[in-house]
Scaffold this motif. Structure first.
Motif, PDB file in Angstrom:
ATOM      1  N   LYS A   1       0.835  -1.189   0.000  1.00 45.56           N
ATOM      2  CA  LYS A   1       0.000   0.000   0.000  1.00 45.56           C
ATOM      3  C   LYS A   1       0.880   1.252   0.000  1.00 45.56           C
ATOM      4  O   LYS A   1       1.942   1.277   0.612  1.00 45.56           O
ATOM      5  CB  LYS A   1      -0.892  -0.029   1.243  1.00 45.56           C
ATOM      6  CG  LYS A   1      -1.897   1.086   1.291  1.00 45.56           C
ATOM      7  CD  LYS A   1      -2.791   0.937   2.506  1.00 45.56           C
ATOM      8  CE  LYS A   1      -3.630   2.169   2.633  1.00 45.56           C
ATOM      9  NZ  LYS A   1      -5.023   1.951   2.421  1.00 45.56           N
ATOM     10  N   LEU A   2       0.435   2.282  -0.701  1.00 44.26           N
ATOM     11  CA  LEU A   2       1.161   3.545  -0.760  1.00 44.26           C
ATOM     12  C   LEU A   2       1.158   4.198   0.621  1.00 44.26           C
ATOM     13  O   LEU A   2       0.107   4.393   1.222  1.00 44.26           O
ATOM     14  CB  LEU A   2       0.501   4.480  -1.772  1.00 44.26           C
ATOM     15  CG  LEU A   2       1.168   5.835  -1.990  1.00 44.26           C
ATOM     16  CD1 LEU A   2       2.520   5.666  -2.691  1.00 44.26           C
ATOM     17  CD2 LEU A   2       0.266   6.740  -2.817  1.00 44.26           C
ATOM     18  N   THR A   3       2.341   4.516   1.130  1.00 49.20           N
ATOM     19  CA  THR A   3       2.445   5.278   2.370  1.00 49.20           C
ATOM     20  C   THR A   3       2.564   6.752   1.996  1.00 49.20           C
ATOM     21  O   THR A   3       3.134   7.087   0.953  1.00 49.20           O
ATOM     22  CB  THR A   3       3.650   4.833   3.225  1.00 49.20           C
ATOM     23  OG1 THR A   3       4.854   5.012   2.473  1.00 49.20           O
ATOM     24  CG2 THR A   3       3.518   3.384   3.653  1.00 49.20           C
ATOM     25  N   CYS A   4       2.017   7.627   2.815  1.00 48.86           N
ATOM     26  CA  CYS A   4       1.962   9.051   2.472  1.00 48.86           C
ATOM     27  C   CYS A   4       2.233   9.903   3.706  1.00 48.86           C
ATOM     28  O   CYS A   4       1.742   9.590   4.797  1.00 48.86           O
ATOM     29  CB  CYS A   4       0.585   9.409   1.935  1.00 48.86           C
ATOM     30  SG  CYS A   4       0.071   8.454   0.496  1.00 48.86           S
ATOM     31  N   THR A   5       2.984  10.970   3.504  1.00 48.54           N
ATOM     32  CA  THR A   5       3.218  11.942   4.570  1.00 48.54           C
ATOM     33  C   THR A   5       3.083  13.353   4.010  1.00 48.54           C
ATOM     34  O   THR A   5       3.341  13.588   2.837  1.00 48.54           O
ATOM     35  CB  THR A   5       4.620  11.786   5.205  1.00 48.54           C
ATOM     36  OG1 THR A   5       5.614  11.855   4.188  1.00 48.54           O
ATOM     37  CG2 THR A   5       4.743  10.472   5.953  1.00 48.54           C
ATOM     38  N   GLY A   6       2.706  14.266   4.862  1.00 54.97           N
ATOM     39  CA  GLY A   6       2.568  15.662   4.481  1.00 54.97           C
ATOM     40  C   GLY A   6       3.872  16.431   4.583  1.00 54.97           C
ATOM     41  O   GLY A   6       3.870  17.650   4.483  1.00 54.97           O
ATOM     42  N   TYR A   7       4.962  15.737   4.756  1.00 55.63           N
ATOM     43  CA  TYR A   7       6.277  16.364   4.934  1.00 55.63           C
ATOM     44  C   TYR A   7       7.345  15.475   4.296  1.00 55.63           C
ATOM     45  O   TYR A   7       7.115  14.292   4.047  1.00 55.63           O
ATOM     46  CB  TYR A   7       6.573  16.543   6.421  1.00 55.63           C
ATOM     47  CG  TYR A   7       6.407  15.247   7.192  1.00 55.63           C
ATOM     48  CD1 TYR A   7       7.459  14.340   7.307  1.00 55.63           C
ATOM     49  CD2 TYR A   7       5.187  14.892   7.756  1.00 55.63           C
ATOM     50  CE1 TYR A   7       7.303  13.129   7.957  1.00 55.63           C
ATOM     51  CE2 TYR A   7       5.019  13.689   8.414  1.00 55.63           C
ATOM     52  CZ  TYR A   7       6.086  12.816   8.517  1.00 55.63           C
ATOM     53  OH  TYR A   7       5.917  11.614   9.154  1.00 55.63           O
ATOM     54  N   ALA A   8       8.519  16.034   4.074  1.00 57.87           N
ATOM     55  CA  ALA A   8       9.641  15.259   3.538  1.00 57.87           C
ATOM     56  C   ALA A   8      10.174  14.369   4.661  1.00 57.87           C
ATOM     57  O   ALA A   8      10.594  14.863   5.702  1.00 57.87           O
ATOM     58  CB  ALA A   8      10.733  16.186   3.030  1.00 57.87           C
ATOM     59  N   PRO A   9      10.137  13.057   4.478  1.00 53.94           N
ATOM     60  CA  PRO A   9      10.505  12.129   5.551  1.00 53.94           C
ATOM     61  C   PRO A   9      12.011  11.902   5.660  1.00 53.94           C
ATOM     62  O   PRO A   9      12.759  12.125   4.703  1.00 53.94           O
ATOM     63  CB  PRO A   9       9.811  10.838   5.127  1.00 53.94           C
ATOM     64  CG  PRO A   9       9.835  10.905   3.639  1.00 53.94           C
ATOM     65  CD  PRO A   9       9.656  12.353   3.289  1.00 53.94           C
ATOM     66  N   ASP A  10      12.435  11.442   6.829  1.00 53.09           N
ATOM     67  CA  ASP A  10      13.833  11.052   7.030  1.00 53.09           C
ATOM     68  C   ASP A  10      14.103   9.700   6.372  1.00 53.09           C
ATOM     69  O   ASP A  10      15.209   9.438   5.912  1.00 53.09           O
ATOM     70  CB  ASP A  10      14.164  10.952   8.516  1.00 53.09           C
ATOM     71  CG  ASP A  10      14.186  12.314   9.190  1.00 53.09           C
ATOM     72  OD1 ASP A  10      14.492  13.308   8.501  1.00 53.09           O
ATOM     73  OD2 ASP A  10      13.886  12.381  10.386  1.00 53.09           O
ATOM     74  N   SER A  11      13.101   8.823   6.372  1.00 53.31           N
ATOM     75  CA  SER A  11      13.206   7.521   5.713  1.00 53.31           C
ATOM     76  C   SER A  11      11.819   7.139   5.218  1.00 53.31           C
ATOM     77  O   SER A  11      10.820   7.699   5.663  1.00 53.31           O
ATOM     78  CB  SER A  11      13.745   6.461   6.677  1.00 53.31           C
ATOM     79  OG  SER A  11      12.852   6.276   7.740  1.00 53.31           O
ATOM     80  N   VAL A  12      11.754   6.199   4.273  1.00 50.34           N
ATOM     81  CA  VAL A  12      10.476   5.845   3.676  1.00 50.34           C
ATOM     82  C   VAL A  12      10.265   4.339   3.634  1.00 50.34           C
ATOM     83  O   VAL A  12      11.219   3.560   3.668  1.00 50.34           O
ATOM     84  CB  VAL A  12      10.348   6.394   2.234  1.00 50.34           C
ATOM     85  CG1 VAL A  12      10.418   7.892   2.214  1.00 50.34           C
ATOM     86  CG2 VAL A  12      11.394   5.798   1.318  1.00 50.34           C
ATOM     87  N   THR A  13       9.005   3.956   3.569  1.00 45.26           N
ATOM     88  CA  THR A  13       8.590   2.610   3.219  1.00 45.26           C
ATOM     89  C   THR A  13       7.956   2.746   1.844  1.00 45.26           C
ATOM     90  O   THR A  13       6.977   3.476   1.683  1.00 45.26           O
ATOM     91  CB  THR A  13       7.559   2.064   4.224  1.00 45.26           C
ATOM     92  OG1 THR A  13       8.156   2.033   5.519  1.00 45.26           O
ATOM     93  CG2 THR A  13       7.109   0.668   3.843  1.00 45.26           C
ATOM     94  N   VAL A  14       8.531   2.089   0.834  1.00 46.22           N
ATOM     95  CA  VAL A  14       8.058   2.269  -0.536  1.00 46.22           C
ATOM     96  C   VAL A  14       6.879   1.363  -0.844  1.00 46.22           C
ATOM     97  O   VAL A  14       6.774   0.289  -0.245  1.00 46.22           O
ATOM     98  CB  VAL A  14       9.200   2.040  -1.559  1.00 46.22           C
ATOM     99  CG1 VAL A  14      10.230   3.131  -1.471  1.00 46.22           C
ATOM    100  CG2 VAL A  14       9.828   0.677  -1.405  1.00 46.22           C
ATOM    101  N   PRO A  15       6.044   1.791  -1.757  1.00 44.32           N
ATOM    102  CA  PRO A  15       6.027   3.094  -2.408  1.00 44.32           C
ATOM    103  C   PRO A  15       5.581   4.183  -1.429  1.00 44.32           C
ATOM    104  O   PRO A  15       4.790   3.925  -0.526  1.00 44.32           O
ATOM    105  CB  PRO A  15       5.014   2.913  -3.540  1.00 44.32           C
ATOM    106  CG  PRO A  15       4.124   1.817  -3.087  1.00 44.32           C
ATOM    107  CD  PRO A  15       4.955   0.914  -2.229  1.00 44.32           C
ATOM    108  N   HIS A  16       6.117   5.381  -1.636  1.00 44.41           N
ATOM    109  CA  HIS A  16       5.851   6.472  -0.695  1.00 44.41           C
ATOM    110  C   HIS A  16       5.621   7.782  -1.439  1.00 44.41           C
ATOM    111  O   HIS A  16       6.366   8.129  -2.359  1.00 44.41           O
ATOM    112  CB  HIS A  16       7.029   6.644   0.267  1.00 44.41           C
ATOM    113  CG  HIS A  16       6.747   7.603   1.374  1.00 44.41           C
ATOM    114  ND1 HIS A  16       6.101   7.225   2.530  1.00 44.41           N
ATOM    115  CD2 HIS A  16       6.983   8.924   1.492  1.00 44.41           C
ATOM    116  CE1 HIS A  16       5.969   8.288   3.322  1.00 44.41           C
ATOM    117  NE2 HIS A  16       6.490   9.328   2.699  1.00 44.41           N
TER     118      HIS A  16
END
Length: 149
Positions: free
Chosen positions: A25-40
């Motif tokens: 599932k697409l993970t989403c944040t309203g800010y630039a993250p330090d690290s991601v779980t893809v797809p992001h």
């Protein structure tokens, strides 16, 4: 407009995409993250044009968002990214985000803005986040709303 709330509302709208079976599932944040779980997907930087109408009646904001996918397999990553960047379909970020415009005459993003429009995709390339390279692209979103709010 309250930028933090608008950024979070865009990320919430992006979560509505439906990816093909077998893709996380697409993970989403309203800010630039330090690290991601893809797809992001994340809302990155923005620029503001103040006072597009008198007495702080309208500001125009351009958000530069990004979406990144795994590059473990070049072809499969590009297929996922292409689906996310498409102008149509259940995996389209454009469709998901523009659904947050609301009904005709209603405010966008749950009342946070007057309207929004996904303008373009740009910078399809590799991105580095926390020392890891991902395949990704930027999505530019124009949001207009009351400047005094």
């Amino acid at each position: 407009m309250q930028m933090t709330a608008v950024r979070e509302a865009i990320a919430t709208a992006a979560r509505a995409v439906v990816l093909p079976a077998g893709i996380q599932k697409l993970t989403c944040t309203g800010y630039a993250p330090d690290s991601v779980t893809v797809p992001h997907f994340y809302v990155g930087d923005y620029s503001v044009d103040f006072d597009k109408a008198m007495r702080r009646a309208l500001d125009e904001v351009e958000f530069t968002c990004a979406v990144v996918v795994s590059r473990s397999d070049d072809l499969s990553g590009q297929k996922v990214l292409d689906a996310l960047l498409s102008g149509a379909g259940v995996a389209s970020l454009k469709v998901a985000i523009e659904a947050a415009r609301g009904a005709p005459g209603a405010f966008a993003l749950g009342g946070l803005a007057h309207d929004l429009h996904v303008k373009r995709v740009q910078s399809y390339r590799y991105y580095e986040i926390a020392g890891t390279q991902y395949l990704g692209a930027e999505i530019v979103i124009k949001v207009i709303g009351e400047g005094s709010a």
